[in-house]
Design a protein around this motif. Sequence first.
Motif, PDB file in Angstrom:
ATOM      1  N   CYS A  99       0.819  -1.215   0.000  1.00 37.95           N
ATOM      2  CA  CYS A  99       0.000   0.000   0.000  1.00 37.95           C
ATOM      3  C   CYS A  99       0.849   1.260   0.000  1.00 37.95           C
ATOM      4  O   CYS A  99       1.978   1.277   0.487  1.00 37.95           O
ATOM      5  CB  CYS A  99      -0.903   0.033   1.236  1.00 37.95           C
ATOM      6  N   ARG A 100       0.249   2.309  -0.518  1.00 38.27           N
ATOM      7  CA  ARG A 100       0.758   3.666  -0.340  1.00 38.27           C
ATOM      8  C   ARG A 100      -0.113   4.350   0.707  1.00 38.27           C
ATOM      9  O   ARG A 100      -1.255   3.963   0.932  1.00 38.27           O
ATOM     10  CB  ARG A 100       0.668   4.457  -1.646  1.00 38.27           C
ATOM     11  N   GLY A 101       0.422   5.387   1.358  1.00 45.98           N
ATOM     12  CA  GLY A 101      -0.383   6.179   2.265  1.00 45.98           C
ATOM     13  C   GLY A 101      -1.127   7.260   1.504  1.00 45.98           C
ATOM     14  O   GLY A 101      -0.683   7.696   0.442  1.00 45.98           O
ATOM     15  N   ARG A 102      -2.261   7.693   2.037  1.00 48.61           N
ATOM     16  CA  ARG A 102      -2.994   8.791   1.425  1.00 48.61           C
ATOM     17  C   ARG A 102      -2.135  10.052   1.446  1.00 48.61           C
ATOM     18  O   ARG A 102      -1.367  10.294   2.367  1.00 48.61           O
ATOM     19  CB  ARG A 102      -4.286   9.077   2.191  1.00 48.61           C
ATOM     20  N   GLY A 103      -2.284  10.878   0.414  1.00 49.61           N
ATOM     21  CA  GLY A 103      -1.531  12.122   0.338  1.00 49.61           C
ATOM     22  C   GLY A 103      -1.793  13.045   1.512  1.00 49.61           C
ATOM     23  O   GLY A 103      -0.909  13.785   1.953  1.00 49.61           O
ATOM     24  N   VAL A 104      -3.001  12.986   2.052  1.00 53.79           N
ATOM     25  CA  VAL A 104      -3.372  13.861   3.172  1.00 53.79           C
ATOM     26  C   VAL A 104      -2.614  13.504   4.448  1.00 53.79           C
ATOM     27  O   VAL A 104      -2.515  14.323   5.370  1.00 53.79           O
ATOM     28  CB  VAL A 104      -4.903  13.805   3.407  1.00 53.79           C
ATOM     29  N   PHE A 105      -2.048  12.298   4.532  1.00 55.49           N
ATOM     30  CA  PHE A 105      -1.287  11.912   5.715  1.00 55.49           C
ATOM     31  C   PHE A 105      -0.117  12.866   5.946  1.00 55.49           C
ATOM     32  O   PHE A 105       0.141  13.298   7.068  1.00 55.49           O
ATOM     33  CB  PHE A 105      -0.756  10.477   5.584  1.00 55.49           C
ATOM     34  N   ARG A 106       0.610  13.179   4.873  1.00 55.57           N
ATOM     35  CA  ARG A 106       1.768  14.068   5.010  1.00 55.57           C
ATOM     36  C   ARG A 106       1.324  15.453   5.462  1.00 55.57           C
ATOM     37  O   ARG A 106       1.945  16.056   6.331  1.00 55.57           O
ATOM     38  CB  ARG A 106       2.522  14.146   3.686  1.00 55.57           C
ATOM     39  N   ASN A 127      -1.264  16.194   7.220  1.00 55.09           N
ATOM     40  CA  ASN A 127      -1.709  16.127   8.616  1.00 55.09           C
ATOM     41  C   ASN A 127      -0.646  15.555   9.556  1.00 55.09           C
ATOM     42  O   ASN A 127      -0.923  15.276  10.721  1.00 55.09           O
ATOM     43  CB  ASN A 127      -2.981  15.275   8.713  1.00 55.09           C
ATOM     44  N   LYS A 128       0.574  15.383   9.018  1.00 54.25           N
ATOM     45  CA  LYS A 128       1.713  14.875   9.790  1.00 54.25           C
ATOM     46  C   LYS A 128       1.421  13.513  10.434  1.00 54.25           C
ATOM     47  O   LYS A 128       1.746  13.262  11.594  1.00 54.25           O
ATOM     48  CB  LYS A 128       2.138  15.901  10.849  1.00 54.25           C
ATOM     49  N   ILE A 129       0.775  12.659   9.650  1.00 50.66           N
ATOM     50  CA  ILE A 129       0.506  11.287  10.082  1.00 50.66           C
ATOM     51  C   ILE A 129       1.497  10.358   9.388  1.00 50.66           C
ATOM     52  O   ILE A 129       1.571  10.339   8.155  1.00 50.66           O
ATOM     53  CB  ILE A 129      -0.938  10.859   9.728  1.00 50.66           C
TER      54      ILE A 129
END
Length: 294
Positions: A25-32, A34-36
């Motif tokens: 999997c890749r992480g959602r772009g919004v993670f970066r 939101n500093k997740i």
Amino acid sequence: MPKGKIIKALSGFYYCLDGDKTIQCRGRGVFRKNKITPLVGDEVVYDYENEREGTIQEVLERKNELVRPPIANVDQAILVFSAVEPDFSPVLLDRFLVLIESNDIEPVICISKMDLIKDEKQRQEIEEYAADYRKIGYEVMLTSTLEEDGITELRPLLNGRISVFAGQSGVGKSSLLNVLRPELSLKTSGISSHLGRGKHTTRHVELIQVGTGLVADTPGFSSLEFMNIETEDLSYCFPEMRGVSGNCKFRACTHISEPKCAVKEAVENGSIPAYRYEHYLSFIEEIKDRKPRY
């Protein structure tokens, strides 16, 4: 959407175990934004484009997390310290124990390379340390990967749990895992003769199935900082102090200079090892000298 557990993070990809299949999997772009940062050990919700590839949509709440090594939701930490090569270090072990205790993770002490001890006096010293830590309440294993001593006792402790193997470089973490699960053939290396410490052989954190449990082999490291521990919290990371501190005259006793301190009395009568108390005092000073964070 399906749920899984991250068992490996490498080069921007997260490998999620869901039943008997692993999804890259890749992480959602919004993670970066939101500093997740997803961590190995995280329970996640993901969706998938096909049977092998997907995207992590949500990281579920963690019960704990470590920074070095970066891993979440750990049940227990197997703290591996060699008897020799490098020599056993109680002060470094106590640093690890404080970090583990502060994260509410159950520690198990594993003293490796017992077969390499040549001096009987040194063997007796190691056994005395082991007795001290057992008296405190810690599980202590004396192991040899060459002779497989202690391995039988260690195996059942791993079942059904997420365990992290941690300790300084060169103490034999990967060698222990190779004995526990020989088909892994994890790379190992000895001690650098120039530096007197181990060479790093593990480059990333990965959860590996051993029995019915998951075990993390982690990059070795030789220093720990008490970034999230305050002076008033430190004694709670020493179980033997925690057990008697309620008898101190002052409720906010720091166990340093206060009169009628139950901890100092326990040190004086030998029920708390003097070296543990000395480590506590040095850790207190280190925390006091810590640069404030802004």
